[in-house]
Design a protein around this motif. Structure first.
Motif, short mmCIF file in Angstrom:
data_model
loop_
_atom_site.label_atom_id
_atom_site.label_comp_id
_atom_site.label_asym_id
_atom_site.label_seq_id
_atom_site.Cartn_x
_atom_site.Cartn_y
_atom_site.Cartn_z
N GLU A 308 -12.92 -29.28 16.44
CA GLU A 308 -13.27 -31.22 15.85
C GLU A 308 -12.72 -32.03 16.43
N GLY A 310 -12.80 -32.61 19.14
CA GLY A 310 -12.48 -32.34 20.68
C GLY A 310 -11.48 -32.84 21.39
N ARG A 454 -14.81 -35.97 15.55
CA ARG A 454 -14.13 -35.52 16.32
C ARG A 454 -13.64 -35.95 17.45
#
Length: 504
Positions: A308, A310, A454
């Motif tokens: 989530e 990134g 993210r």
């Protein structure tokens, strides 16, 4: 007094170690390499010295606070900290050049008036006002407090006050940094200036939320600083502060496993089979390594997870160290950013779907520091470009060919560069992999609000009691100030417990 094992001797880990030792705990740092500092490394050869990690320090107040809280000597008595002015020089794709004064909104606007015109300068000044509002809204939850249990509020709320923009008969507000540049700045040179702050961390401005406006704001508001002797001197000072507070260091100790007993972290086991007990374990490693160290759940059902956030393989830094004959010319800027003429090609390259541009965006660091060169008739220069994760750098000639492009671009910043090169050393991202343990030498990016979460980082507390995360791969993310703040947060959580609400 608790026994605390710290995995890794990066800047965030050492910041936590020093604070914990001052609080009365017995702290030992276990580092798999033979030195401290994480990405803050130095290369020395033939009388030349080069920083191979971050070359400048934004928001020095984080380290001033560390030294204030851990001893009598302030930061300025331990390192020679100097403000860089101009903070940066920019060479845009159309050949326009501008030098931006350090920590002066009025000075920056004035410089832009002279080079880009009154309207462009006004738009940038107005943008900085909006960026300040985003900073004021997000600073505390993103830098000074542990990650909120209801972190989804940060994920959904965009702190940047985008201005309305009419497009295709609809009124829209910028949701990404690229849209801020296109809709609010409306000048490709200003957009390149804006986006360069995200690109420095390998962030794609087309995907990063508008809240990334805080990155240029931090630089403009708090200035950019350099440590005489090279940024490695900051790592030395933090290491010495740790030693002075009684922190122990064991180098060449690669942690293979986190020992779990009675449902909590109880020590570390090393690659050679030996182990060390602990009441608390602080892990300053990236999430890939941490997951290999324990079979325990590291993320609760409601936690920010690496996917989530990134936090898959991250872009890395490709660096060329240049030993030059001839002295540094008077008035040469410390830092020059030479912008690519092929923005779309570069962004596609960083996304992993294209060949590198003929001339990438490069950052050229030319410190006016006698400690970095053999004499006044030579100069040491560091040139870097951000590249996608992975890469075929080990294949014959790939790294050298890309280095040629990097050096050619740097010629816009260094007069007569090609003729002045005595020798060069090419460092691919895999050098960072070896030094920091980050997959492909990835660069951790700062945590950012919005973007659906993210761009947040996993919390410092883990579901395994007694195990904490510290450093750029955890909240509040990457960058020297963020690493130092993560150390403060972890120390606060351990000393004061789960009710700790952040620094004051």
């Amino acid at each position: 007094m608790a026994r605390i094992a710290v995995i890794g001797a990066g800047m965030g880990a050492m910041a936590a170690a020093a604070r914990l030792a001052v609080a009365g705990h017995r702290v030992t740092v276990y580092e798999r390499t033979e030195t401290y500092g994480g990405a803050l490394r130095r290369v020395e050869r033939d009388g030349f010295s080069f920083d191979t990690g971050p070359g400048l320090l934004p928001l020095p107040a984080v380290y001033r606070d560390l030294f204030l809280k851990t001893g009598r000597e302030p930061l300025e008595e331990c390192v020679d900290l100097v403000q860089v002015d101009p903070s940066s020089h920019h060479v845009f794709a159309d050949g326009t050049r501008v030098s931006l004064p350090n920590a002066s909104r009025a000075g920056v606007v004035s410089a832009l008036v002279e080079t880009l015109g009154q309207d462009a300068a006004r738009r940038w000044g107005d943008f900085l006002v909006r960026a300040r509002e985003a900073w004021d809204r997000s600073r505390r939850p993103l830098l000074e407090e542990p990650l909120w249990p209801n972190w989804r509020v940060l994920a959904e709320r965009e702190p940047y006050p985008a201005v309305p923009h009419k497009r295709l008969l609809r009124t829209r507000r910028a949701g990404t940094l690229a849209e801020v540049g296109a809709w609010e700045l409306r000048d490709p040179r200003l957009a390149a200036l804006l986006e360069s702050h995200a690109l420095a961390f390998g962030l794609d401005p087309r995907r990063v939320p508008a809240s990334a406006a805080v990155l240029p704001y931090m630089e403009h508001a708090f200035g950019i600083w350099y440590v005489r002797g090279g940024m490695r001197e900051l790592a030395r000072a933090v290491h010495e502060r740790c030693l002075a507070r009684g922190v122990g260091f064991v180098f060449g100790a690669e942690t293979a496993r986190i020992v779990v007993a009675d449902g909590r972290a109880a020590g570390v086991e090393f690659r050679d089979g030996t182990s060390a007990g602990a009441d608390v374990v602080v892990a300053g490693v990236d999430h890939h390594r941490l997951e290999r160290m324990t079979a325990h759940r590291l993320y609760g059902d409601g936690d920010v997870r690496p996917g989530e956030a990134g936090q898959g393989p991250r872009p890395g830094r490709f660096t060329v160290l240049l030993a030059l004959r001839g002295g540094r010319e008077a008035g040469a800027p410390h830092r020059t950013v030479v912008h690519t003429p092929d923005r779309s090609g570069e962004l596609d390259f960083l996304a992993g779907g294209a060949e590198p541009p003929a001339r990438p965006t490069v950052t050229v660091l030319r410190p006016d520091d006698p400690a970095l060169r053999p004499d006044g008739e030579h100069e040491s220069v560091v040139v870097s470009a951000v590249v996608p994760p992975g890469g075929r750098w080990g294949e014959d000639g790939v790294a050298e060919r890309f280095a040629d492009r990097v050096v050619e671009a740097a010629g816009e910043a260094v007069p007569g560069l090609r003729e002045r090169v005595l020798w060069r050393e090419v460092r691919t991202p895999y050098a960072g992999d070896e030094e920091t343990g980050a997959v492909s030498g990835g660069i951790p990016a700062p945590a950012l609000a919005a973007g659906g979460g993210r761009f947040l980082r996993p919390a410092n507390v883990t579901p395994l009691p007694g195990l904490y995360r510290v450093g750029g791969w955890s909240h509040p993310g990457g960058g020297l100030p963020h690493a130092g703040m993560s150390g403060a947060l972890v120390a606060g959580l351990i000393v004061e417990g789960p009710d700790f609400r952040g620094s004051q």
